[in-house]
Design an enzyme around this catalytic site. Structure first.
Site, PDB file in Angstrom:
ATOM      1  N   TYR A  85       0.820  -1.208   0.000  1.00 30.92           N
ATOM      2  CA  TYR A  85       0.000   0.000   0.000  1.00 30.92           C
ATOM      3  C   TYR A  85       0.856   1.260   0.000  1.00 30.92           C
ATOM      4  O   TYR A  85       0.515   2.253  -0.640  1.00 30.92           O
ATOM      5  CB  TYR A  85      -0.999  -0.035   1.169  1.00 30.92           C
ATOM      6  CG  TYR A  85      -2.194  -0.893   0.837  1.00 30.92           C
ATOM      7  CD1 TYR A  85      -2.247  -2.241   1.188  1.00 30.92           C
ATOM      8  CD2 TYR A  85      -3.235  -0.389   0.059  1.00 30.92           C
ATOM      9  CE1 TYR A  85      -3.304  -3.043   0.818  1.00 30.92           C
ATOM     10  CE2 TYR A  85      -4.308  -1.190  -0.326  1.00 30.92           C
ATOM     11  CZ  TYR A  85      -4.327  -2.514   0.047  1.00 30.92           C
ATOM     12  OH  TYR A  85      -5.368  -3.310  -0.350  1.00 30.92           O
ATOM     13  N   HIS A 125     -14.952   1.303  -2.405  1.00 29.89           N
ATOM     14  CA  HIS A 125     -13.930   0.421  -1.828  1.00 29.89           C
ATOM     15  C   HIS A 125     -12.968   1.173  -0.937  1.00 29.89           C
ATOM     16  O   HIS A 125     -11.842   0.727  -0.708  1.00 29.89           O
ATOM     17  CB  HIS A 125     -13.178  -0.311  -2.952  1.00 29.89           C
ATOM     18  CG  HIS A 125     -14.073  -1.239  -3.715  1.00 29.89           C
ATOM     19  ND1 HIS A 125     -13.783  -1.640  -4.997  1.00 29.89           N
ATOM     20  CD2 HIS A 125     -15.258  -1.813  -3.390  1.00 29.89           C
ATOM     21  CE1 HIS A 125     -14.746  -2.447  -5.422  1.00 29.89           C
ATOM     22  NE2 HIS A 125     -15.661  -2.558  -4.477  1.00 29.89           N
ATOM     23  N   CYS A 145      -7.621   2.678  12.553  1.00 34.11           N
ATOM     24  CA  CYS A 145      -7.059   1.743  13.522  1.00 34.11           C
ATOM     25  C   CYS A 145      -7.775   0.397  13.431  1.00 34.11           C
ATOM     26  O   CYS A 145      -8.966   0.341  13.133  1.00 34.11           O
ATOM     27  CB  CYS A 145      -7.210   2.319  14.936  1.00 34.11           C
ATOM     28  SG  CYS A 145      -6.504   1.223  16.177  1.00 34.11           S
ATOM     29  N   THR A 170     -13.769  -0.098 -16.088  1.00 33.14           N
ATOM     30  CA  THR A 170     -13.872  -1.203 -15.134  1.00 33.14           C
ATOM     31  C   THR A 170     -14.208  -2.490 -15.869  1.00 33.14           C
ATOM     32  O   THR A 170     -15.023  -2.514 -16.782  1.00 33.14           O
ATOM     33  CB  THR A 170     -14.905  -0.935 -14.023  1.00 33.14           C
ATOM     34  OG1 THR A 170     -15.040  -2.109 -13.210  1.00 33.14           O
ATOM     35  CG2 THR A 170     -16.270  -0.530 -14.566  1.00 33.14           C
TER      36      THR A 170
HETATM   37  C1  BV8 Z   1     -17.950  -8.612  -0.502  1.00 32.83           C
HETATM   38  C2  BV8 Z   1      -9.754  -1.993  -2.679  1.00 32.83           C
HETATM   39  C3  BV8 Z   1     -19.360  -9.701   1.048  1.00 32.83           C
HETATM   40  C4  BV8 Z   1      -8.472  -2.609  -2.245  1.00 32.83           C
HETATM   41  C5  BV8 Z   1     -10.895  -3.704  -4.012  1.00 32.83           C
HETATM   42  C6  BV8 Z   1     -14.870 -15.936  -4.663  1.00 32.83           C
HETATM   43  C7  BV8 Z   1     -13.956 -15.972  -3.624  1.00 32.83           C
HETATM   44  C8  BV8 Z   1     -13.807 -14.874  -2.753  1.00 32.83           C
HETATM   45  C9  BV8 Z   1     -14.602 -13.733  -2.917  1.00 32.83           C
HETATM   46  C10 BV8 Z   1     -15.492 -13.709  -3.963  1.00 32.83           C
HETATM   47  C11 BV8 Z   1     -15.634 -14.790  -4.825  1.00 32.83           C
HETATM   48  N1  BV8 Z   1     -16.574 -14.462  -5.732  1.00 32.83           N
HETATM   49  C12 BV8 Z   1     -17.025 -13.219  -5.492  1.00 32.83           C
HETATM   50  C13 BV8 Z   1     -16.406 -12.764  -4.394  1.00 32.83           C
HETATM   51  C14 BV8 Z   1     -16.644 -11.441  -3.779  1.00 32.83           C
HETATM   52  C15 BV8 Z   1     -15.482 -10.513  -4.085  1.00 32.83           C
HETATM   53  C16 BV8 Z   1     -15.232 -10.457  -5.579  1.00 32.83           C
HETATM   54  O1  BV8 Z   1     -15.974  -9.813  -6.305  1.00 32.83           O
HETATM   55  N2  BV8 Z   1     -14.159 -11.140  -6.036  1.00 32.83           N
HETATM   56  C17 BV8 Z   1     -13.857 -11.117  -7.454  1.00 32.83           C
HETATM   57  C18 BV8 Z   1     -12.345 -11.016  -7.656  1.00 32.83           C
HETATM   58  C19 BV8 Z   1     -14.440 -12.388  -8.075  1.00 32.83           C
HETATM   59  N3  BV8 Z   1     -15.910  -9.216  -3.609  1.00 32.83           N
HETATM   60  C20 BV8 Z   1     -15.676  -8.884  -2.317  1.00 32.83           C
HETATM   61  O2  BV8 Z   1     -15.062  -9.572  -1.543  1.00 32.83           O
HETATM   62  C21 BV8 Z   1     -16.295  -7.568  -1.878  1.00 32.83           C
HETATM   63  N4  BV8 Z   1     -16.941  -7.769  -0.617  1.00 32.83           N
HETATM   64  O3  BV8 Z   1     -18.434  -9.212  -1.418  1.00 32.83           O
HETATM   65  O4  BV8 Z   1     -18.366  -8.720   0.802  1.00 32.83           O
HETATM   66  C22 BV8 Z   1     -19.681  -9.592   2.483  1.00 32.83           C
HETATM   67  C23 BV8 Z   1     -20.932  -9.110   2.844  1.00 32.83           C
HETATM   68  C24 BV8 Z   1     -21.240  -9.054   4.183  1.00 32.83           C
HETATM   69  C25 BV8 Z   1     -20.307  -9.446   5.170  1.00 32.83           C
HETATM   70  C26 BV8 Z   1     -19.036  -9.897   4.776  1.00 32.83           C
HETATM   71  C27 BV8 Z   1     -18.709  -9.974   3.417  1.00 32.83           C
HETATM   72  C28 BV8 Z   1     -15.213  -6.534  -1.672  1.00 32.83           C
HETATM   73  C29 BV8 Z   1     -14.602  -6.200  -3.006  1.00 32.83           C
HETATM   74  C30 BV8 Z   1     -13.656  -5.006  -2.844  1.00 32.83           C
HETATM   75  C31 BV8 Z   1     -12.225  -5.468  -2.965  1.00 32.83           C
HETATM   76  N5  BV8 Z   1     -11.353  -4.288  -2.946  1.00 32.83           N
HETATM   77  N6  BV8 Z   1     -10.157  -2.571  -3.961  1.00 32.83           N
HETATM   78  C32 BV8 Z   1      -7.327  -2.200  -3.117  1.00 32.83           C
HETATM   79  O5  BV8 Z   1      -7.538  -1.513  -4.144  1.00 32.83           O
HETATM   80  O6  BV8 Z   1      -6.208  -2.581  -2.775  1.00 32.83           O
HETATM   81  S1  BV8 Z   1     -11.275  -4.355  -5.532  1.00 32.83           S
HETATM   82  C33 BV8 Z   1     -10.214  -3.670  -6.671  1.00 32.83           C
HETATM   83  O7  BV8 Z   1     -10.250  -4.517  -7.774  1.00 32.83           O
HETATM   84  C34 BV8 Z   1     -10.681  -2.342  -7.189  1.00 32.83           C
HETATM   85  O8  BV8 Z   1     -11.248  -1.548  -6.193  1.00 32.83           O
HETATM   86  C35 BV8 Z   1     -11.654  -2.700  -8.254  1.00 32.83           C
HETATM   87  O9  BV8 Z   1     -12.935  -2.832  -7.750  1.00 32.83           O
HETATM   88  C36 BV8 Z   1     -11.162  -4.047  -8.659  1.00 32.83           C
HETATM   89  C37 BV8 Z   1     -10.456  -3.905  -9.961  1.00 32.83           C
HETATM   90  O10 BV8 Z   1     -11.438  -3.839 -10.893  1.00 32.83           O
HETATM   91  P1  BV8 Z   1     -11.410  -2.686 -11.981  1.00 32.83           P
HETATM   92  O11 BV8 Z   1     -11.464  -1.376 -11.317  1.00 32.83           O
HETATM   93  O12 BV8 Z   1     -12.462  -3.045 -12.945  1.00 32.83           O
HETATM   94  O13 BV8 Z   1      -9.969  -2.799 -12.644  1.00 32.83           O
HETATM   95  P2  BV8 Z   1      -9.500  -3.893 -13.689  1.00 32.83           P
HETATM   96  O14 BV8 Z   1      -8.018  -3.809 -13.763  1.00 32.83           O
HETATM   97  O15 BV8 Z   1     -10.151  -5.206 -13.375  1.00 32.83           O
HETATM   98  O16 BV8 Z   1     -10.117  -3.391 -15.074  1.00 32.83           O
HETATM   99  C38 BV8 Z   1      -9.665  -2.182 -15.630  1.00 32.83           C
HETATM  100  C39 BV8 Z   1     -10.554  -1.924 -16.825  1.00 32.83           C
HETATM  101  O17 BV8 Z   1     -10.188  -0.673 -17.372  1.00 32.83           O
HETATM  102  C40 BV8 Z   1     -10.392  -2.952 -17.928  1.00 32.83           C
HETATM  103  O18 BV8 Z   1     -11.673  -3.307 -18.418  1.00 32.83           O
HETATM  104  C41 BV8 Z   1      -9.592  -2.217 -19.001  1.00 32.83           C
HETATM  105  O19 BV8 Z   1      -9.958  -2.617 -20.306  1.00 32.83           O
HETATM  106  C42 BV8 Z   1     -10.013  -0.796 -18.764  1.00 32.83           C
HETATM  107  N7  BV8 Z   1      -9.019   0.224 -19.134  1.00 32.83           N
HETATM  108  C43 BV8 Z   1      -7.670   0.114 -19.139  1.00 32.83           C
HETATM  109  N8  BV8 Z   1      -7.126   1.310 -19.501  1.00 32.83           N
HETATM  110  C44 BV8 Z   1      -8.167   2.169 -19.705  1.00 32.83           C
HETATM  111  C45 BV8 Z   1      -9.367   1.482 -19.464  1.00 32.83           C
HETATM  112  N9  BV8 Z   1     -10.567   2.069 -19.591  1.00 32.83           N
HETATM  113  C46 BV8 Z   1     -10.605   3.361 -19.963  1.00 32.83           C
HETATM  114  N10 BV8 Z   1      -9.490   4.095 -20.209  1.00 32.83           N
HETATM  115  C47 BV8 Z   1      -8.264   3.527 -20.084  1.00 32.83           C
HETATM  116  N11 BV8 Z   1      -7.161   4.236 -20.325  1.00 32.83           N
HETATM  117 ZN    ZN Z   2      -6.212   2.831  17.869  1.00 32.39          ZN
END
Ligand code: BV8
Ligand code: ZN
Length: 239
Positions: A64, A115, A123, A183
């Site tokens: 981070y 997110h 903390c 996204t």
């Molecule tokens: C939840 C913060 C429930 C941290 C992030 C199986 C196993 C385990 C978990 C899961 C599973 N199946 C589903 C899940 C749930 C999981 C999930 O979705 N997993 C995925 C991987 C399958 N989700 C969660 O866990 C969420 N929480 O569900 O909680 C719950 C409910 C109650 C009680 C307890 C629990 C939490 C998800 C949040 C995770 N944190 N970020 C950090 O950043 O370090 S996610 C992180 O990755 C980002 O925030 C973002 O959301 C994601 C990346 O995605 P994108 O932003 O789309 O980026 P990506 O690189 O993928 O794509 C980029 C795009 O841009 C491409 O399409 C590309 O073509 C395009 N591009 C490139 N250049 C350009 C462009 N477009 C325009 N212009 C350009 N120049």
């Molecule tokens: Zn503290």
């Protein structure tokens, strides 16, 4: 294509943008899955989790801190600025998955950080939470209460902040046009927002150089980068 979208924007009462890492790519911040993706060098699926943090807080913090320093020097690009500019003419809400704060720095005022934010730390125990722009000398940083501080981001397996998520669903379900920018729509539940918009009759527009999981559901797709497409769209909107 741009004319049709500009027209839809003119007719809209409320415009919602859903953005991901792609909109910050032209600000020099790597996306997750792209070729220069963060998830290439590191396995974010492993690092962006609460387990990884407690297993190896120093490593997760190093990741981070590397991202934070990169984000601190990054600037909003023409894509962020075009969205902020549109706010002068229309009601615009930005539902972002990004943690880099660039929409706010571009001037957008209605930004929902689904997110969390890398600028804010909190903390692991007490209710301390604050924006910290300097880098930490020792990792993991320790709170005044003696417990570890953590980035104020949502890790995989963690729920999204309830108030932010409910507000985001509300906006997605009540907009006339939703523009999905930079996204891959892989991560849930953020990837449900375009579904809510579609269910409520919104026009769905995608801005992405590549296809995504929901390209087939989009009414209009602009196969271009955010920093190119969004200023063009704004220029036509303003004609
Ligand atoms: C939840 C913060 C429930 C941290 C992030 C199986 C196993 C385990 C978990 C899961 C599973 N199946 C589903 C899940 C749930 C999981 C999930 O979705 N997993 C995925 C991987 C399958 N989700 C969660 O866990 C969420 N929480 O569900 O909680 C719950 C409910 C109650 C009680 C307890 C629990 C939490 C998800 C949040 C995770 N944190 N970020 C950090 O950043 O370090 S996610 C992180 O990755 C980002 O925030 C973002 O959301 C994601 C990346 O995605 P994108 O932003 O789309 O980026 P990506 O690189 O993928 O794509 C980029 C795009 O841009 C491409 O399409 C590309 O073509 C395009 N591009 C490139 N250049 C350009 C462009 N477009 C325009 N212009 C350009 N120049
Ligand atoms: Zn503290």
């Amino acid at each position: 294509m741009f004319d049709i979208i500009a027209d839809k924007l003119h007719q809209a009462e409320k415009i919602v943008f859903v953005t991901g890492a792609g909109i910050s790519q032209e600000s020099g911040i790597p996306t997750f899955r792209g070729k220069d993706g963060l998830w290439r060098k590191y396995d974010a699926m492993k690092l962006a989790t609460i387990e990884a943090f407690y297993e190896n807080p120093k490593l997760v913090w190093e990741w981070y801190e590397e991202r934070r320093s990169n984000i601190m020097v990054a600037k909003p690009n023409a894509g962020h600025l075009a969205i902020a500019e549109l706010e002068k003419f229309k009601s615009v809400h930005v539902l972002t998955q990004n943690i880099d704060g660039l929409h706010q720095r571009a001037g957008s005022t209605q930004v929902y950080e689904l997110h969390g934010s890398i600028i804010t730390v909190k903390c692991t125990e007490c209710d301390f939470k604050d924006a910290v722009r300097a880098s930490f000398p020792d990792l993991p940083p320790i709170c005044k209460c003696g417990k570890m501080l953590r980035p104020d981001v949502v890790w995989f397996g963690e729920p999204l902040p309830q108030n932010v998520w409910h507000a985001a669903m509300q906006q997605a379900s009540s907009c006339n046009v939703m523009v999905v920018v930079g996204t891959s729509l892989v991560v849930s539940p953020a990837n449900l927002l375009p579904v809510y918009a579609k269910q409520n009759g919104a026009t769905l527009v995608e801005v992405n150089p590549e296809e995504t999981l929901m390209s087939a559901d989009m009414d209009l797709s602009i196969r271009s980068s955010a920093a190119k497409a969004l200023p063009n769209l704004l220029a036509i909107f303003q004609r």
